[in-house]
Design a protein around this motif. Sequence first.
Motif, PDB file in Angstrom:
ATOM      1  N   ALA A   1      46.959  43.515  40.569  1.00  0.00           N
ATOM      2  CA  ALA A   1      46.001  43.450  41.573  1.00  0.00           C
ATOM      3  C   ALA A   1      44.755  44.066  41.289  1.00  0.00           C
ATOM      4  CB  ALA A   1      46.327  44.037  42.803  1.00  0.00           C
ATOM      5  N   LEU A   2      44.731  45.097  40.171  1.00  0.00           N
ATOM      6  CA  LEU A   2      43.500  45.655  40.054  1.00  0.00           C
ATOM      7  C   LEU A   2      42.648  44.793  38.928  1.00  0.00           C
ATOM      8  CD1 LEU A   2      44.572  49.447  39.152  1.00  0.00           C
ATOM      9  CD2 LEU A   2      43.240  48.695  41.057  1.00  0.00           C
ATOM     10  N   THR A   3      43.292  43.715  38.384  1.00  0.00           N
ATOM     11  CA  THR A   3      42.671  42.712  37.567  1.00  0.00           C
ATOM     12  C   THR A   3      42.247  41.332  38.227  1.00  0.00           C
ATOM     13  OG1 THR A   3      44.748  41.695  36.725  1.00  0.00           O
ATOM     14  CG2 THR A   3      43.760  43.876  35.539  1.00  0.00           C
ATOM     15  N   HIS A   4      42.769  41.320  39.327  1.00  0.00           N
ATOM     16  CA  HIS A   4      42.614  40.065  40.327  1.00  0.00           C
ATOM     17  C   HIS A   4      41.256  40.090  40.950  1.00  0.00           C
ATOM     18  CE1 HIS A   4      43.194  36.618  42.738  1.00  0.00           C
ATOM     19  NE2 HIS A   4      43.181  37.475  43.936  1.00  0.00           N
ATOM     20  N   VAL A   5      40.411  39.085  40.681  1.00  0.00           N
ATOM     21  CA  VAL A   5      39.284  38.881  41.301  1.00  0.00           C
ATOM     22  C   VAL A   5      39.263  37.592  42.362  1.00  0.00           C
ATOM     23  CG1 VAL A   5      36.860  38.475  40.815  1.00  0.00           C
ATOM     24  CG2 VAL A   5      38.083  40.106  39.387  1.00  0.00           C
ATOM     25  N   PRO A   6      39.308  37.855  43.450  1.00  0.00           N
ATOM     26  CA  PRO A   6      39.308  36.771  44.467  1.00  0.00           C
ATOM     27  C   PRO A   6      37.864  35.868  44.487  1.00  0.00           C
ATOM     28  CG  PRO A   6      40.102  38.743  45.614  1.00  0.00           C
ATOM     29  CD  PRO A   6      39.408  39.252  44.291  1.00  0.00           C
ATOM     30  N   SER A   7      38.300  34.417  44.547  1.00  0.00           N
ATOM     31  CA  SER A   7      36.974  33.622  44.615  1.00  0.00           C
ATOM     32  C   SER A   7      36.421  33.800  46.016  1.00  0.00           C
ATOM     33  CB  SER A   7      37.405  32.460  44.201  1.00  0.00           C
ATOM     34  OG  SER A   7      36.087  31.417  44.184  1.00  0.00           O
ATOM     35  N   VAL A   8      35.342  33.950  46.221  1.00  0.00           N
ATOM     36  CA  VAL A   8      34.580  33.739  47.135  1.00  0.00           C
ATOM     37  C   VAL A   8      33.579  32.491  47.506  1.00  0.00           C
ATOM     38  CG1 VAL A   8      34.525  36.655  47.776  1.00  0.00           C
ATOM     39  CG2 VAL A   8      32.667  35.285  46.372  1.00  0.00           C
ATOM     40  N   ARG A   9      33.654  31.438  46.415  1.00  0.00           N
ATOM     41  CA  ARG A   9      32.961  30.492  46.574  1.00  0.00           C
ATOM     42  C   ARG A   9      33.184  29.588  47.558  1.00  0.00           C
ATOM     43  NH1 ARG A   9      33.716  26.691  41.441  1.00  0.00           N
ATOM     44  NH2 ARG A   9      33.045  28.523  40.422  1.00  0.00           N
ATOM     45  N   GLY A  10      34.240  29.444  48.279  1.00  0.00           N
ATOM     46  CA  GLY A  10      34.490  28.755  49.469  1.00  0.00           C
ATOM     47  C   GLY A  10      33.745  29.394  50.676  1.00  0.00           C
ATOM     48  N   GLY A  11      33.766  30.859  50.631  1.00  0.00           N
ATOM     49  CA  GLY A  11      33.114  31.392  51.847  1.00  0.00           C
ATOM     50  C   GLY A  11      31.475  31.268  51.679  1.00  0.00           C
ATOM     51  N   LEU A  12      30.972  31.312  50.360  1.00  0.00           N
ATOM     52  CA  LEU A  12      29.661  31.170  50.194  1.00  0.00           C
ATOM     53  C   LEU A  12      29.176  29.864  50.536  1.00  0.00           C
ATOM     54  CD1 LEU A  12      29.292  33.408  47.050  1.00  0.00           C
ATOM     55  CD2 LEU A  12      28.447  33.906  49.393  1.00  0.00           C
ATOM     56  N   VAL A  13      29.867  28.761  50.244  1.00  0.00           N
ATOM     57  CA  VAL A  13      29.567  27.223  50.563  1.00  0.00           C
ATOM     58  C   VAL A  13      29.400  27.203  51.921  1.00  0.00           C
ATOM     59  CG1 VAL A  13      30.621  24.822  50.423  1.00  0.00           C
ATOM     60  CG2 VAL A  13      30.465  26.245  48.317  1.00  0.00           C
ATOM     61  N   TYR A  49      37.393  51.764  44.380  1.00  0.00           N
ATOM     62  CA  TYR A  49      36.821  50.785  43.245  1.00  0.00           C
ATOM     63  C   TYR A  49      37.560  50.909  41.853  1.00  0.00           C
ATOM     64  CZ  TYR A  49      32.904  50.757  46.497  1.00  0.00           C
ATOM     65  OH  TYR A  49      32.223  50.520  47.599  1.00  0.00           O
ATOM     66  N   CYS A  50      37.835  51.932  41.380  1.00  0.00           N
ATOM     67  CA  CYS A  50      38.757  52.095  40.153  1.00  0.00           C
ATOM     68  C   CYS A  50      40.112  52.778  40.389  1.00  0.00           C
ATOM     69  CB  CYS A  50      37.878  53.078  39.431  1.00  0.00           C
ATOM     70  SG  CYS A  50      37.973  54.900  39.535  1.00  0.00           S
ATOM     71  N   GLY A  51      40.544  53.211  41.636  1.00  0.00           N
ATOM     72  CA  GLY A  51      41.871  53.452  41.886  1.00  0.00           C
ATOM     73  C   GLY A  51      42.220  55.193  41.494  1.00  0.00           C
ATOM     74  N   ALA A  52      41.335  55.567  40.831  1.00  0.00           N
ATOM     75  CA  ALA A  52      41.278  57.226  40.570  1.00  0.00           C
ATOM     76  C   ALA A  52      41.633  58.088  41.713  1.00  0.00           C
ATOM     77  CB  ALA A  52      40.175  57.753  39.810  1.00  0.00           C
ATOM     78  N   ARG A  53      42.397  59.079  41.542  1.00  0.00           N
ATOM     79  CA  ARG A  53      42.535  59.893  42.766  1.00  0.00           C
ATOM     80  C   ARG A  53      41.746  60.974  42.898  1.00  0.00           C
ATOM     81  NH1 ARG A  53      47.639  62.178  45.018  1.00  0.00           N
ATOM     82  NH2 ARG A  53      48.809  60.884  43.638  1.00  0.00           N
ATOM     83  N   PHE A  54      41.299  61.065  44.242  1.00  0.00           N
ATOM     84  CA  PHE A  54      40.521  62.249  44.634  1.00  0.00           C
ATOM     85  C   PHE A  54      41.409  63.385  45.051  1.00  0.00           C
ATOM     86  CE2 PHE A  54      37.731  58.651  46.566  1.00  0.00           C
ATOM     87  CZ  PHE A  54      36.557  58.809  45.918  1.00  0.00           C
ATOM     88  N   PRO A  55      40.862  64.622  44.988  1.00  0.00           N
ATOM     89  CA  PRO A  55      41.546  65.726  45.356  1.00  0.00           C
ATOM     90  C   PRO A  55      41.896  65.872  46.877  1.00  0.00           C
ATOM     91  CG  PRO A  55      39.216  66.473  44.825  1.00  0.00           C
ATOM     92  CD  PRO A  55      39.579  65.030  44.561  1.00  0.00           C
ATOM     93  N   GLY A  56      42.828  66.514  47.228  1.00  0.00           N
ATOM     94  CA  GLY A  56      42.912  66.520  48.781  1.00  0.00           C
ATOM     95  C   GLY A  56      43.984  65.767  49.202  1.00  0.00           C
ATOM     96  N   GLY A  57      44.156  65.626  50.435  1.00  0.00           N
ATOM     97  CA  GLY A  57      45.362  64.852  51.076  1.00  0.00           C
ATOM     98  C   GLY A  57      44.510  63.991  52.179  1.00  0.00           C
TER      99      GLY A  57
END
Length: 226
Positions: free
Chosen positions: A75-87, A40-48
Amino acid sequence: MARGPNTRAGIGYNRAVSPLSNCSNCGAPRKREGARFCAYCGARFPGGAETERAPRAERAEVLEALRDTPEFARALTHVPSVRGGLVGAGCLTLFLLVWLGGVAAFALGASTFTSGLDIGAPFLIVPLLMFAGGLYALIAHLRRTHRLATGALEREPAAVVAKRTRVGNDSSTELFTLEFEDGEREEHAIPPRLAPTVAVGDVGVAFSKGGILVDFGRIRTDGPRG
């Protein structure tokens, strides 16, 4: 890049696996056990990552390196449109409702016509089964539409490792298999506009909502393909 302790074993190797936990940055849950970054935000989790074979390990290195590219930052700022899928989902919902209404009307008329006849009950079995099947399809479709409309947008580096066509009675669907940083694979239907441009070996950013792939942004790399 920092790694947990590795143990060589044949052509594969093991890496430390972190337990499921919430992101310390945004609080979202870890999507998969071996994930190293928050979807969701790209922050690193500890571990592998989880145990994987060498080719998968190489792809994991390439996918992790994508996070340092300007393309991934965009890409972190890109918000794909789902309007077509919802229509499209709305049109299919309307069709299923009309179809169910037609089956229900047919069953009601048939029950009136065959009332008092020995063939009445057996004659109604077919429309009842058709209605039950249509109702199941409608419920499943509404659940998927709800996920698409309300699901949180996830952005994850992924590699396309397989592609196939599923042929139905009246249509065909392009599917491809994505492999993520932790080695886990998922198969998704390809949005029609992406099908001609996505090939096996491509790497990039997978955008999904509620487990439904809504976009894939290719990023050029000199790393291993396939």
